[in-house]
Design a protein around this motif. Sequence first.
Motif, PDB file in Angstrom:
ATOM      1  N   TYR A 119      -2.605  32.696  72.123  1.00  0.00           N
ATOM      2  CA  TYR A 119      -2.557  31.785  73.136  1.00  0.00           C
ATOM      3  C   TYR A 119      -4.002  30.848  72.935  1.00  0.00           C
ATOM      4  O   TYR A 119      -5.184  31.210  72.461  1.00  0.00           O
ATOM      5  CB  TYR A 119      -2.990  32.318  74.619  1.00  0.00           C
ATOM      6  N   ASP A 120      -3.696  29.411  72.748  1.00  0.00           N
ATOM      7  CA  ASP A 120      -4.548  28.501  72.611  1.00  0.00           C
ATOM      8  C   ASP A 120      -4.889  27.797  73.986  1.00  0.00           C
ATOM      9  O   ASP A 120      -4.117  26.987  74.472  1.00  0.00           O
ATOM     10  CB  ASP A 120      -4.094  27.359  72.054  1.00  0.00           C
ATOM     11  N   PRO A 121      -5.967  27.971  75.032  1.00  0.00           N
ATOM     12  CA  PRO A 121      -6.466  27.400  75.764  1.00  0.00           C
ATOM     13  C   PRO A 121      -6.560  26.090  76.121  1.00  0.00           C
ATOM     14  O   PRO A 121      -6.295  25.188  76.889  1.00  0.00           O
ATOM     15  CB  PRO A 121      -7.710  28.082  76.183  1.00  0.00           C
ATOM     16  N   SER A 122      -6.843  25.335  74.606  1.00  0.00           N
ATOM     17  CA  SER A 122      -6.871  23.727  74.578  1.00  0.00           C
ATOM     18  C   SER A 122      -5.638  22.996  74.775  1.00  0.00           C
ATOM     19  O   SER A 122      -5.790  21.928  75.404  1.00  0.00           O
ATOM     20  CB  SER A 122      -7.619  23.408  73.408  1.00  0.00           C
ATOM     21  N   THR A 123      -4.725  23.616  74.479  1.00  0.00           N
ATOM     22  CA  THR A 123      -3.265  22.829  74.837  1.00  0.00           C
ATOM     23  C   THR A 123      -2.466  23.619  75.711  1.00  0.00           C
ATOM     24  O   THR A 123      -1.603  23.278  76.027  1.00  0.00           O
ATOM     25  CB  THR A 123      -2.554  22.921  73.464  1.00  0.00           C
ATOM     26  N   ASP A 124      -2.847  24.910  76.247  1.00  0.00           N
ATOM     27  CA  ASP A 124      -2.051  25.856  77.112  1.00  0.00           C
ATOM     28  C   ASP A 124      -0.695  26.174  76.325  1.00  0.00           C
ATOM     29  O   ASP A 124       0.344  26.309  77.053  1.00  0.00           O
ATOM     30  CB  ASP A 124      -1.724  25.034  78.314  1.00  0.00           C
ATOM     31  N   ASN A 125      -0.892  26.324  75.059  1.00  0.00           N
ATOM     32  CA  ASN A 125       0.408  26.857  74.397  1.00  0.00           C
ATOM     33  C   ASN A 125      -0.077  28.067  73.759  1.00  0.00           C
ATOM     34  O   ASN A 125      -0.970  28.160  73.207  1.00  0.00           O
ATOM     35  CB  ASN A 125       0.844  25.829  73.317  1.00  0.00           C
ATOM     36  N   TYR A 126       1.085  28.743  73.539  1.00  0.00           N
ATOM     37  CA  TYR A 126       0.984  30.090  72.389  1.00  0.00           C
ATOM     38  C   TYR A 126       1.211  29.233  70.952  1.00  0.00           C
ATOM     39  O   TYR A 126       2.213  28.799  70.915  1.00  0.00           O
ATOM     40  CB  TYR A 126       2.234  31.055  72.714  1.00  0.00           C
ATOM     41  N   ILE A 127       0.454  29.730  70.093  1.00  0.00           N
ATOM     42  CA  ILE A 127       0.612  29.119  68.648  1.00  0.00           C
ATOM     43  C   ILE A 127       0.764  30.291  67.695  1.00  0.00           C
ATOM     44  O   ILE A 127       0.387  31.309  67.886  1.00  0.00           O
ATOM     45  CB  ILE A 127      -0.500  28.222  68.365  1.00  0.00           C
ATOM     46  N   PRO A 128       1.418  30.176  66.585  1.00  0.00           N
ATOM     47  CA  PRO A 128       1.747  31.170  65.582  1.00  0.00           C
ATOM     48  C   PRO A 128       0.554  31.567  65.172  1.00  0.00           C
ATOM     49  O   PRO A 128      -0.333  30.554  64.752  1.00  0.00           O
ATOM     50  CB  PRO A 128       2.750  30.617  64.614  1.00  0.00           C
ATOM     51  N   CYS A 129       0.372  32.734  64.641  1.00  0.00           N
ATOM     52  CA  CYS A 129      -0.904  33.003  63.660  1.00  0.00           C
ATOM     53  C   CYS A 129      -0.236  34.286  62.935  1.00  0.00           C
ATOM     54  O   CYS A 129       0.946  34.786  63.090  1.00  0.00           O
ATOM     55  CB  CYS A 129      -1.821  33.701  64.709  1.00  0.00           C
ATOM     56  N   SER A 130      -0.912  34.853  61.959  1.00  0.00           N
ATOM     57  CA  SER A 130      -0.560  35.840  60.995  1.00  0.00           C
ATOM     58  C   SER A 130      -0.846  37.029  61.678  1.00  0.00           C
ATOM     59  O   SER A 130      -1.849  37.190  62.435  1.00  0.00           O
ATOM     60  CB  SER A 130      -1.441  35.580  59.607  1.00  0.00           C
ATOM     61  N   TRP A 131      -0.282  38.048  61.133  1.00  0.00           N
ATOM     62  CA  TRP A 131      -0.619  39.549  61.356  1.00  0.00           C
ATOM     63  C   TRP A 131      -1.928  40.015  61.293  1.00  0.00           C
ATOM     64  O   TRP A 131      -2.594  40.497  62.359  1.00  0.00           O
ATOM     65  CB  TRP A 131       0.243  40.583  60.859  1.00  0.00           C
ATOM     66  N   GLU A 132      -2.363  39.471  60.152  1.00  0.00           N
ATOM     67  CA  GLU A 132      -3.924  40.051  59.841  1.00  0.00           C
ATOM     68  C   GLU A 132      -4.911  39.218  60.904  1.00  0.00           C
ATOM     69  O   GLU A 132      -5.704  39.822  61.443  1.00  0.00           O
ATOM     70  CB  GLU A 132      -4.193  39.554  58.396  1.00  0.00           C
ATOM     71  N   ASP A 133      -4.343  38.068  61.119  1.00  0.00           N
ATOM     72  CA  ASP A 133      -5.269  37.439  61.984  1.00  0.00           C
ATOM     73  C   ASP A 133      -5.404  37.728  63.468  1.00  0.00           C
ATOM     74  O   ASP A 133      -6.278  37.882  64.216  1.00  0.00           O
ATOM     75  CB  ASP A 133      -4.909  35.856  62.224  1.00  0.00           C
TER      76      ASP A 133
END
Length: 760
Positions: A119-133
Amino acid sequence: MANGKKIKPKEYALPSGGWGSMRGIASIFSREHPTRGVVQTLMRQNKPEGYMCTSCSWGRPKHPHKFEFCENGAKSTIWDLTEDRCKPDFFAQHTVTELLQWQDYDLEIQGRLTEPMHYDPSTDNYIPCSWEDAFTGIAAELNELDPKTVIFYTSGKAALEAAYLYGLFARFYGNNNLPDSSNMCHETTSVSLKKVIGTDVGSCVMEDFDHCDAIFYFGQNPGTNSGRFLHPLQEAVKRGCKIIVFNPVKEKGLIEFLNPQDPLEMLTGRGTDLAHMYLQVKPGGDISAIMGLCKHVISVDDTLRKEALDSILDVKFLEQHCHDFNEFAQQARETSWSDIEMYSGLLRADLEAAAEVYIAAERVIGVYGMGLTQHVHGSQGVGMLINLLLLRGNIGRLGAGISPVRGHSNVQGQRTVGISEKPDLVPLDRLAELFDFEPPRDHGLTTVDVCHGILQNEVHGFISLGGNFVRAIPERNTMEQAWTNQSITVYIATKLNRSHLIHGRNSWLLPCLVRAEEDCQENVPQAVTIEDSFSHIHGSIGKVKPASPHLLSELAIITGIAKATLPDHPKWCWDAWTSDYGKVRELIELTYPDDFKDYNQRIFQAGGFYRGNTAHERVWKTSSKKAEFTCPSVLSALGVGVAPGRYHLITMRSNDQFNTTIYGFSDRLRGLEGSREILLISPEDMEQEGLNEGDVVSLLSDAGDDVIREVGGLKITPFNLPRGALGGYYPEMNPLVPLWYHDEMSKTPASKGVPVRIRR
């Protein structure tokens, strides 16, 4: 009468099963665009070397039918194996705030989640990330928190291997905060059965249904919730077994069944009448109804003894195996029939007729569901059913026993392998020895405790292994507002649901495989195991290509987070356990050697392997070392009683639903179609309230605590219910359930008798 016209309740004219069931499967098949592997999966479902259905915990027979799945089982599989995908571009196009306005159904039909998201609070969206991250980010947050403030919740679908490691992770991390979905439904079973017969699960096995003479059936609907149960019920009736049903709602699945696998029945349209008697008990009236049964049985026996005739009670069993029989028998004698009739809503003559069936039956099974457990005094209701069975020795012999029907596929098994907030139910000393650590010994948090902790800002992190927790809990509106105060929320899931949109300051959405999909670790296919309601363990292996190359198994996600969060330890072998699930089963066997002997060798045994049940063997692990008769302190299981203008709401699931998952808007077996925003009410109560079909009303909480709880926009729908009872759909009605309104022993929310008032 309303406007001079007789009000006709909604009803379904046909039997359960039959062509209606086939059409129900076809409708979701056409909507969901399933993958090519779905037909092969259905043919392997609940069969040896096959795939264990995720829709309920009914057992897998040694000799399966050609089609060993029910309507809801097929819907669950098709729902999982849809071709629709909920990809990162969907989340880029829709903010979380926007998605909160969507209906549950519209969220889930977006399809399978494909990549880990943050979750990115600055845009109010879920954004993709890597499994490691994802793993390192989650670990960083967890290591900033007091372990006692973090919750490890699990729904019923996770397999035994993943559940066992999940429990280890929580305890290595430092808490016993391991509530699961049973806290919301069958925890009453675990607590009350443990007290009275010494085991926290039912005593029956599938074979018992081949030999019983009568089944006393309370508060469960097999037509919607466990369709494969209808086959043994039909076979039992055909050989002369009598089914006596106690339920406020007349459910079609217990009235008539047409077997879709019987060509003659399908051709003629003639099914089997199931219920010998169907008694529409008031909500919460089961305690008094069972007291009436027991009172008549004891009265008949007293008369026989006065005449120096043989007792109809199992005197030898009572003397050798039971404690406090005389105290209970005296209470039954002293309880008045007028009180029994008032609290149960049933006539003495009907209860005596049902009791005569019990007396005439050599072998009796008691079956129940959440209609018995989800009350403030639900534990006393379960205890009363045990009292009835004990009178004639109907526990611990062939064709007799207690059989709670659980709705989640592996919810019973998860408790078996350590998913419990109660430290006394887990072999902590054994875990300490195996893994060289000191387990936490304090009591963890139940679902209700978690909710209180969030409201009081004492819970700061929530990890959810499946499920839709925020949608499923009481006082949902209040809880959603407080939920976002948490530091971290982590959701391991297959499809998008509303809980994922109620997030902490940091939140991750981690997509996983479904059970029907191939789970390869280091290029080796892995099998998993589950436990059914009869304490049998079954292997399951998926064959369908995963919905996305980015998906991980539930087990791999758990070990990934654990490895990133916890310090290195020579006995915590996360990589080895992930690469070979057989090694996890070896650990389970070492932890529970009596239940899981030769575990790896037996996972695909026909019909599953039996882990045993002490009550089944008439070994009573209770405080007295005997089966306990209990004297109820109340005759109604309701926590807030009857008053002028007050109704008691029963929350219900539709025929097009699995728990909080809504497949569609057909409740065929009740004759209801379309909107879920309806209120079911008897024609007599409609007339008394001056209501007409189609009127729109609100329900207000009437729990006596002066808290405003309201659900509006409900369309009045006439239905066959007892006077004073209302029906509405779960989870839409959850805002009306007070958080404090739960079973006294187990804290299971009392959702089958919620005090409410109608407002126009």
